[in-house]
Design a protein around this motif. Structure first.
Motif, short mmCIF file in Angstrom:
data_model
loop_
_atom_site.label_atom_id
_atom_site.label_comp_id
_atom_site.label_asym_id
_atom_site.label_seq_id
_atom_site.Cartn_x
_atom_site.Cartn_y
_atom_site.Cartn_z
N ALA A 170 -18.20 77.73 18.64
CA ALA A 170 -18.27 76.28 18.84
C ALA A 170 -16.88 75.71 19.06
CB ALA A 170 -18.92 75.60 17.63
N LEU A 171 -15.88 76.33 18.43
CA LEU A 171 -14.48 76.00 18.68
C LEU A 171 -13.90 77.11 19.55
CD1 LEU A 171 -13.20 74.78 15.18
CD2 LEU A 171 -13.39 73.40 17.26
N PRO A 172 -13.25 76.79 20.66
CA PRO A 172 -12.71 77.83 21.53
C PRO A 172 -11.58 78.59 20.86
CG PRO A 172 -11.97 75.65 22.25
CD PRO A 172 -12.98 75.42 21.17
N ALA A 173 -11.62 79.91 20.97
CA ALA A 173 -10.59 80.75 20.39
C ALA A 173 -10.70 82.14 21.01
CB ALA A 173 -10.74 80.84 18.87
N PRO A 174 -9.59 82.87 21.13
CA PRO A 174 -9.66 84.25 21.64
C PRO A 174 -10.42 85.15 20.68
CG PRO A 174 -7.44 83.74 20.82
CD PRO A 174 -8.20 82.45 20.83
#
Length: 216
Positions: free
Chosen positions: A176-180
């Motif tokens: 839901a939160l963009p992250a690698p």
């Protein structure tokens, strides 16, 4: 050839964190996480309720001494009489009664098997972030301006910190939160350590602020 095909089909996936859910897909959480949300909300609600009752008692009786006023440092009365205790024109715990009540409802919904869209999780995360910012300011004011601590406030601080970091961790892991991928994997494995570290820093600030009092 058949053996080769079987081995290829069973080849392990190198990314242990797994892919994030489809964009916009609703998701829920495990019972452990749901209970944590309920407990943090209930803890904050309890603290807000007790402080609100004491605030009303102080309005009726200016000489009232709250039960958690134990010494010159742990002095809830000094906190309640400060300007910082009513930032928005009414006692701060009244805001907590609403906010932590919402958190309790969210936790109960998760316990019932609720699944929510990305917007809901981000709204919960944003609300928890605002809560952490607010309690961080209150921590500073309490330690370095009012020069006193309130035990019920400390309970609300811990509840808010734990809630924020656990919701943030879930949102990162679920995508839901963009992250690698490596960041999602890291939070999936060690997400519990971040709130512990945060609370530890606050505890160390409290310890050093009144070191002479604690050790005297």
């Amino acid at each position: 050839m058949a053996l080769n095909g079987t081995l290829k089909q069973r080849a392990p996936v190198t990314d242990s964190s797994g892919p994030p859910p489809r964009a916009g897909a609703a998701f829920g959480a495990g019972r452990g996480f749901a209970w944590l949300v309920v407990l943090t909300g209930a803890s904050g609600l309890l603290a807000s309720w007790v402080i609100t009752l004491d605030e009303f008692e102080l309005l009726w009786n200016p000489d009232f001494v709250p039960g958690c006023s134990l010494n010159p440092v742990i002095s809830c009365g000094n906190i309640m009489k400060s300007a910082q205790a009513s930032v928005f024109g009414f006692p701060n715990p009244m805001l907590g009664l609403v906010a932590y009540g919402i958190v309790c409802c969210a936790g109960m919904s998760l316990l019932a098997g609720g699944r929510f869209g990305r917007w809901y999780w981000l709204a919960l995360n944003a609300g928890a972030l605002l809560g952490v910012v607010f309690v961080s300011w209150l921590q500073f004011e309490s330690l370095y301006r009012i020069d006193a601590l309130c035990l019920w406030c400390c309970l609300a601080w811990v509840a808010t910190i734990v809630l924020f970091w656990r919701v943030t961790t879930l949102n990162l892991v679920k995508g839901a939160l963009p992250a690698p991928g490596w960041a999602r994997g890291l939070f999936c494995e060690f997400g519990w350590a971040v709130p512990v570290l945060h609370i530890g820093v606050v505890a160390m600030l409290i310890l050093t602020r009144w070191w002479d009092f604690w050790t005297g």
